[in-house]
Design a protein around this motif. Sequence first.
Motif, PDB file in Angstrom:
ATOM      1  N   ASN A 177      39.933  27.703  31.434  1.00 18.11           N
ATOM      2  CA  ASN A 177      39.765  28.358  32.723  1.00 18.11           C
ATOM      3  C   ASN A 177      40.992  28.220  33.606  1.00 18.11           C
ATOM      4  OD1 ASN A 177      38.300  29.861  34.562  1.00 18.11           O
ATOM      5  ND2 ASN A 177      37.403  28.078  35.541  1.00 18.11           N
ATOM      6  N   GLY A 178      41.716  27.094  33.516  1.00 20.66           N
ATOM      7  CA  GLY A 178      42.847  26.866  34.401  1.00 20.66           C
ATOM      8  C   GLY A 178      44.191  27.270  33.825  1.00 20.66           C
ATOM      9  N   MET A 179      44.227  27.880  32.652  1.00 23.69           N
ATOM     10  CA  MET A 179      45.487  28.256  32.038  1.00 23.69           C
ATOM     11  C   MET A 179      46.153  29.396  32.787  1.00 23.69           C
ATOM     12  SD  MET A 179      44.637  28.030  27.939  1.00 23.69           S
ATOM     13  CE  MET A 179      46.325  28.431  27.489  1.00 23.69           C
ATOM     14  N   SER A 180      47.454  29.283  33.009  1.00 20.76           N
ATOM     15  CA  SER A 180      48.202  30.374  33.633  1.00 20.76           C
ATOM     16  C   SER A 180      48.456  31.468  32.605  1.00 20.76           C
ATOM     17  CB  SER A 180      49.536  29.851  34.160  1.00 20.76           C
ATOM     18  OG  SER A 180      50.384  29.483  33.087  1.00 20.76           O
ATOM     19  N   ASP A 181      48.864  32.644  33.070  1.00 24.63           N
ATOM     20  CA  ASP A 181      49.195  33.727  32.153  1.00 24.63           C
ATOM     21  C   ASP A 181      50.328  33.322  31.218  1.00 24.63           C
ATOM     22  OD1 ASP A 181      47.267  35.199  33.380  1.00 24.63           O
ATOM     23  OD2 ASP A 181      48.600  36.705  34.250  1.00 24.63           O
ATOM     24  N   ASP A 182      51.321  32.586  31.743  1.00 27.02           N
ATOM     25  CA  ASP A 182      52.434  32.139  30.902  1.00 27.02           C
ATOM     26  C   ASP A 182      51.936  31.227  29.782  1.00 27.02           C
ATOM     27  OD1 ASP A 182      54.506  33.475  32.217  1.00 27.02           O
ATOM     28  OD2 ASP A 182      54.678  31.904  33.728  1.00 27.02           O
ATOM     29  N   GLU A 183      51.002  30.331  30.093  1.00 28.11           N
ATOM     30  CA  GLU A 183      50.463  29.428  29.078  1.00 28.11           C
ATOM     31  C   GLU A 183      49.658  30.203  28.039  1.00 28.11           C
ATOM     32  OE1 GLU A 183      49.757  25.215  31.401  1.00 28.11           O
ATOM     33  OE2 GLU A 183      48.464  26.912  31.949  1.00 28.11           O
ATOM     34  N   VAL A 184      48.868  31.184  28.499  1.00 31.55           N
ATOM     35  CA  VAL A 184      48.088  32.004  27.564  1.00 31.55           C
ATOM     36  C   VAL A 184      49.028  32.751  26.623  1.00 31.55           C
ATOM     37  CG1 VAL A 184      46.527  33.974  27.368  1.00 31.55           C
ATOM     38  CG2 VAL A 184      46.131  32.239  29.136  1.00 31.55           C
ATOM     39  N   PHE A 185      50.096  33.338  27.181  1.00 31.06           N
ATOM     40  CA  PHE A 185      51.064  34.070  26.349  1.00 31.06           C
ATOM     41  C   PHE A 185      51.707  33.145  25.316  1.00 31.06           C
ATOM     42  CE2 PHE A 185      55.729  34.655  26.020  1.00 31.06           C
ATOM     43  CZ  PHE A 185      55.723  35.672  25.084  1.00 31.06           C
ATOM     44  N   GLU A 186      52.174  31.974  25.721  1.00 38.41           N
ATOM     45  CA  GLU A 186      52.845  31.067  24.804  1.00 38.41           C
ATOM     46  C   GLU A 186      51.913  30.619  23.685  1.00 38.41           C
ATOM     47  OE1 GLU A 186      55.915  30.373  24.597  1.00 38.41           O
ATOM     48  OE2 GLU A 186      56.675  31.140  26.509  1.00 38.41           O
ATOM     49  N   ARG A 187      50.658  30.308  24.009  1.00 36.32           N
ATOM     50  CA  ARG A 187      49.690  29.896  22.986  1.00 36.32           C
ATOM     51  C   ARG A 187      49.402  31.045  22.024  1.00 36.32           C
ATOM     52  NH1 ARG A 187      46.029  25.819  24.140  1.00 36.32           N
ATOM     53  NH2 ARG A 187      45.073  26.419  22.168  1.00 36.32           N
ATOM     54  N   THR A 188      49.265  32.248  22.582  1.00 37.51           N
ATOM     55  CA  THR A 188      48.983  33.416  21.742  1.00 37.51           C
ATOM     56  C   THR A 188      50.145  33.710  20.811  1.00 37.51           C
ATOM     57  OG1 THR A 188      47.538  34.366  23.434  1.00 37.51           O
ATOM     58  CG2 THR A 188      48.415  35.873  21.784  1.00 37.51           C
ATOM     59  N   LEU A 189      51.368  33.673  21.328  1.00 40.36           N
ATOM     60  CA  LEU A 189      52.552  33.918  20.504  1.00 40.36           C
ATOM     61  C   LEU A 189      52.638  32.883  19.387  1.00 40.36           C
ATOM     62  CD1 LEU A 189      55.150  35.506  20.019  1.00 40.36           C
ATOM     63  CD2 LEU A 189      56.292  33.970  21.650  1.00 40.36           C
ATOM     64  N   ALA A 190      52.352  31.634  19.693  1.00 34.53           N
ATOM     65  CA  ALA A 190      52.396  30.587  18.672  1.00 34.53           C
ATOM     66  C   ALA A 190      51.377  30.855  17.571  1.00 34.53           C
ATOM     67  CB  ALA A 190      52.148  29.223  19.312  1.00 34.53           C
ATOM     68  N   GLU A 191      50.184  31.344  17.926  1.00 29.90           N
ATOM     69  CA  GLU A 191      49.160  31.626  16.911  1.00 29.90           C
ATOM     70  C   GLU A 191      49.555  32.822  16.053  1.00 29.90           C
ATOM     71  OE1 GLU A 191      45.259  29.669  19.099  1.00 29.90           O
ATOM     72  OE2 GLU A 191      45.394  31.855  18.950  1.00 29.90           O
ATOM     73  N   ILE A 192      50.171  33.846  16.645  1.00 33.04           N
ATOM     74  CA  ILE A 192      50.648  34.982  15.846  1.00 33.04           C
ATOM     75  C   ILE A 192      51.719  34.507  14.866  1.00 33.04           C
ATOM     76  CG2 ILE A 192      51.909  37.172  15.947  1.00 33.04           C
ATOM     77  CD1 ILE A 192      50.503  37.716  18.622  1.00 33.04           C
TER      78      ILE A 192
END
Length: 508
Positions: free
Chosen positions: A367-382
């Motif tokens: 819930n508290g993740m910033s957009d930058d954190e969401v992007f970085e986590r998503t890129l790492a999973e891809i």
Amino acid sequence: MAQPDVVVVGGGIAGLTVALSAAEAGLRVVVLERQPRLGGRARGWKDPTTGDPVSIGPHVVTDPDYLHFFKLLRRIGTFDKLAWQPPGHFMTWMEGEREISIDQPTFLPAPFSWLPALYKDPLLKLRDVHASLPVIAFTLKCSEEELLALDGESGLDFLRRFEVTENMIDHFWRFACHAICNVPLEEVSACALIRFMQRLVGTSPRLARIGFANCGLGDLLTPAKERLEELGAEVRLRTEVLGFEGDDEVTGVVLEGEVLRPRVGVVVTLPASDLHAFLPERWHQRAPLPQLAGLKPCAYLCTYIWFDRKLTDKQFWARTFTREGLNCDFYDFSNIFPGWTKPSFIGTNCIDSTAASSGGQRDHAMNGMSDDEVFERTLAEIRENIPLARDAKVLHWTVNRVPQAIHRPVVGTERLRPRGGATGVRGLFLAGDYCATQFPCSMESAACGGYQCAEAVLSAAGRPRALVEAREPLDGAATLLGRLLGQERLRPLLLGLSRLNGGQMAKL
């Protein structure tokens, strides 16, 4: 417009379904939508940086079960804007770089068409598959009443009651529950989970296929405005409803500087969790409004990333479930949109994004993740799944926050879903994906709930029509197997098989 017959509040799938049905029956219809475009929770737009179509979140459709949604698209004229996976291919699972293709041979009847994929899955052992057979058998013999009787039990408790192995639970059932029901297995209503599985394992592989919009999702729905206006309806965008007039019935819809007084009634298509704040307090105790207060929202994070090169030829893949994972499913639109000549453009779904870290399926709170954190986590999973992404450059990215994708189908909520249509307030009608459609909350349930509501509206207008379609029956072999397992005279045989299966068949 002269005095309207029907006012529809909300221009999403349910609202458009009701509005088109009423307008085609000759009623005067006004659609009110506060957003600048139609589509509701299925809307889309052009990305301001790239100009490419993006949606509020990636969606899939399944044939033949999305029959009401397909019926809506055919009426709008956009059914041909769907792209389909190859016949027999269900999905691709990714564990690291390892691909696990889940396929159904079309020459085998359901549910036997699933056995090759289960036996070939390298993450499953023979005992995992064997221990799941009683659950499949139970699923196929369940009536609607038997399904609703499971609503007081969690999916995890149900599976453990049938002694499904923990490996099968973690590898398959947690993923299925997360991807389809959108909540942890510890919380989901066993009724919601098994209802979905009944359609999944019982549908003929010759009929089943998965598809996607081959354009922005909103492009499937925005042509409804032109179609409605051709029928004499009025569509008002960027229009806020300020309130309602009437005590025991709806006499008017209050807008800024105007009151609409419909002859037949008002259709409200907001999410169930928004209705109490939206509708007057004097109506809160009228059925079915009190029960809808128990339907709480499930939030999504949807990330879109543009790369500088082509990364994969896959249309769609999913990560095997882990407690640490962020995203569930991934879509490379460069393989879905026709004529796409640019590099990979990937969208992802992070489901139930406000899930708590304690006592649930996920080990972290997002819930508290910033957009930058969401992007970085998503890129790492891809990059974990797709090796070519590790050297690719990101050209652009965006994160969409979706406060409510569907309601959370937790224990006890399947019985709260009402049939779409009239309420205890005269002239007030409800429609939405939360309606009792005997299907998971989805675009299909939104359309089906809309047709249920349209039947009630047309009946109140003195122009009754049958609009809700009968679903494709389960495959003949699956139906026969379910009937056989429900026969009391087979009880001795089942008990005999139970001894070979650790006692699980006795639960049937």
